[in-house]
Design a protein around this motif. Structure first.
Motif, PDB file in Angstrom:
ATOM      1  N   PRO A  33      -3.151   2.839  -9.985  1.00 47.34           N
ATOM      2  CA  PRO A  33      -1.974   3.461 -10.621  1.00 47.34           C
ATOM      3  C   PRO A  33      -0.853   3.776  -9.640  1.00 47.34           C
ATOM      4  CG  PRO A  33      -3.701   5.079 -10.347  1.00 47.34           C
ATOM      5  CD  PRO A  33      -4.290   3.767  -9.910  1.00 47.34           C
ATOM      6  N   ALA A  34      -0.425   2.776  -8.894  1.00 51.34           N
ATOM      7  CA  ALA A  34       0.680   2.918  -7.939  1.00 51.34           C
ATOM      8  C   ALA A  34       1.133   1.524  -7.542  1.00 51.34           C
ATOM      9  CB  ALA A  34       0.240   3.712  -6.707  1.00 51.34           C
ATOM     10  N   ARG A  35       2.257   1.449  -6.882  1.00 48.13           N
ATOM     11  CA  ARG A  35       2.761   0.152  -6.416  1.00 48.13           C
ATOM     12  C   ARG A  35       2.102  -0.185  -5.081  1.00 48.13           C
ATOM     13  NH1 ARG A  35       6.861  -3.307  -7.623  1.00 48.13           N
ATOM     14  NH2 ARG A  35       7.667  -4.595  -5.925  1.00 48.13           N
ATOM     15  N   LYS A  98       0.023  -8.109  -9.499  1.00 49.34           N
ATOM     16  CA  LYS A  98       0.743  -8.124 -10.763  1.00 49.34           C
ATOM     17  C   LYS A  98       1.168  -6.694 -11.072  1.00 49.34           C
ATOM     18  CE  LYS A  98      -1.681 -12.145 -12.682  1.00 49.34           C
ATOM     19  NZ  LYS A  98      -2.436 -12.691 -13.840  1.00 49.34           N
ATOM     20  N   TYR A  99       2.476  -6.506 -11.244  1.00 53.35           N
ATOM     21  CA  TYR A  99       3.014  -5.173 -11.466  1.00 53.35           C
ATOM     22  C   TYR A  99       3.272  -4.955 -12.956  1.00 53.35           C
ATOM     23  CZ  TYR A  99       3.703  -5.500  -6.439  1.00 53.35           C
ATOM     24  OH  TYR A  99       3.500  -5.673  -5.093  1.00 53.35           O
ATOM     25  N   LEU A 100       2.841  -3.808 -13.456  1.00 50.82           N
ATOM     26  CA  LEU A 100       3.050  -3.494 -14.860  1.00 50.82           C
ATOM     27  C   LEU A 100       4.536  -3.313 -15.138  1.00 50.82           C
ATOM     28  CD1 LEU A 100       0.147  -1.006 -15.689  1.00 50.82           C
ATOM     29  CD2 LEU A 100       0.150  -3.501 -15.641  1.00 50.82           C
ATOM     30  N   GLY A 103       6.110   0.048 -14.717  1.00 57.47           N
ATOM     31  CA  GLY A 103       6.114   0.609 -13.373  1.00 57.47           C
ATOM     32  C   GLY A 103       5.013   1.600 -13.095  1.00 57.47           C
ATOM     33  N   GLU A 104       3.952   1.594 -13.907  1.00 59.59           N
ATOM     34  CA  GLU A 104       2.895   2.594 -13.767  1.00 59.59           C
ATOM     35  C   GLU A 104       1.720   2.130 -12.913  1.00 59.59           C
ATOM     36  OE1 GLU A 104       1.766   5.047 -17.106  1.00 59.59           O
ATOM     37  OE2 GLU A 104       3.364   4.193 -18.297  1.00 59.59           O
ATOM     38  N   GLY A 105       1.822   0.983 -12.278  1.00 62.81           N
ATOM     39  CA  GLY A 105       0.709   0.590 -11.430  1.00 62.81           C
ATOM     40  C   GLY A 105       0.717  -0.879 -11.069  1.00 62.81           C
ATOM     41  N   SER A 174       0.774  -0.057 -21.332  1.00 65.71           N
ATOM     42  CA  SER A 174       0.853  -1.513 -21.219  1.00 65.71           C
ATOM     43  C   SER A 174      -0.497  -2.129 -20.868  1.00 65.71           C
ATOM     44  CB  SER A 174       1.886  -1.902 -20.161  1.00 65.71           C
ATOM     45  OG  SER A 174       1.568  -1.308 -18.914  1.00 65.71           O
ATOM     46  N   LEU A 175      -1.323  -1.413 -20.126  1.00 69.76           N
ATOM     47  CA  LEU A 175      -2.650  -1.923 -19.775  1.00 69.76           C
ATOM     48  C   LEU A 175      -3.637  -1.702 -20.916  1.00 69.76           C
ATOM     49  CD1 LEU A 175      -4.217  -3.201 -17.389  1.00 69.76           C
ATOM     50  CD2 LEU A 175      -4.881  -0.882 -16.726  1.00 69.76           C
TER      51      LEU A 175
END
Length: 343
Positions: A33-35, A98-100, A103-105, A174-175
């Motif tokens: 849960p982060a970039r 792969k980025y959500l 922007g949540e992870g 989104s996940l």
């Protein structure tokens, strides 16, 4: 998870997978849960090419044998049987991110190329490190400080450390929408090990841990060398685990709360100094203002008018006290801004 490592600027989360059915896996997805970027990932297979480190990590007597650039065998010292193979991760070819959209992870995906290198018979093991630097430092930690710390020479800081695995209700929207299409791993066991300074007092945990012991600093210096050049002395190890019984392991959570005493003598002295200056400035300004109101006919306004320098000094003191008191919050705001800009 490493926290409070002596001489280290950053914390770290080390993740390992022991894979039994390698042919059944084409790719493996791990959500964080982060970039996350390539700079945050470190392959740890090189650190395991040491008999003492290998034995310390797995709490068994093992030795390195039959290795090349990509894989080596971990062999039981006594019966000389291969326990498993450790395979290296080449970040440029074996991993993608792969980025959500919200922007949540980040989904860290281990590609097919990694599993195609698993050609020997037996179990395989991969291990990598996520360096928790900058905005990632508080990814698994929520900290609270004593509210009146500005006026005391020592105060308590409480850390809540929480690790969750496959807990679906905490998934981002989104996940969660694609959760029904996911193929979940059949987990036989999950281990979570937290290592931190022994000065941090364990207050409570959501469940009893499997074991607690003092870390042997002479065994781990090479393993943490990329984080710190100092040996991990005076560290405590807390170990939680769950093993598969008749039912599958759907999720896992480890939560613990720690309390640490921190000394803030400099902040305390500065706080008292600024408080005294603010009191003197306020008193002088109010005295000059009252004098002006009491004698409005006075012609010498320079002597009886309000002394604005005292008011300026008062605001400077208030600003200085605010910066000291809220500097941890300002630091978090700064890193949050940097993290948003990096998106």
């Amino acid at each position: 998870m490493w926290r409070d490592l002596p001489g280290a600027r950053d914390d770290a989360l080390d993740v390992g997978f022991r894979i039994k059915e390698r042919h059944a896996i084409e790719k493996l997805n791990l959500f964080v849960p982060a970039r996350i970027t390539f700079n945050d990932i470190e392959d740890l297979s090189g650190h395991l090419k040491n008999d003492r480190t290998l034995s310390a990590v797995f709490n068994e007597t093992l030795e390195v044998d039959d290795f090349d650039d990509n894989v080596f065998a971990a062999v039981n010292t006594y019966n000389k049987k291969v326990a498993f193979h450790v395979i290296s991760i080449v970040k440029t070819t074996d991993i993608c991110f792969k980025y959500l959209d919200d922007g949540e992870g980040t989904i860290i995906q281990f590609r097919k190329s990694l599993f195609e290198k698993m050609k020997h018979v037996g179990d395989y093991y991969i291990r990598f490190r996520i360096v928790l630097a900058g905005p990632l430092k508080d990814l698994f930690v929520t900290s609270f400080s004593q509210e009146d710390k500005f006026f005391v020479s020592a105060f308590y800081t409480t850390d809540i450390i929480e690790f969750r695995l496959n807990e679906r209700r905490s998934f981002p929207t989104s996940l969660l929408k694609s959760a029904g299409q996911m193929k979940w791993l059949d987990l036989s066991s999950v281990y979570f090990i937290l290592i931190r300074d022994f000065k941090a007092e364990l207050i409570r945990a959501h469940t009893d841990f499997h074991k607690m012991r003092r870390l042997e600093n002479n065994l781990w210096s090479d393993y943490v060398s990329s984080l710190s050049k100092d040996p991990p002395a005076q560290m405590m190890l807390y170990h939680w685990r769950v093993k598969k019984t008749s039912e599958r392991i759907d999720d896992f959570i480890a939560l613990a709360s720690f309390r640490t005493i921190k000394h803030s003598l400099l902040d305390y002295v500065l706080g008292i100094f600024l408080l005294g200056m603010a009191g003197n400035a306020a008193e002088a300004f109010l005295a000059s203002l009252i004098t002006m109101i009491a004698d409005p006919q006075a012609t010498d306004l320079k002597n009886v008018g309000p002394d604005w320098s005292h008011l300026i000094a008062l605001f400077v003191c208030i600003f200085g006290a605010t910066v000291i008191f809220f500097r941890s919050a300002l630091k978090k705001f700064y890193w949050g801004t940097v993290n948003r800009d990096s998106h």
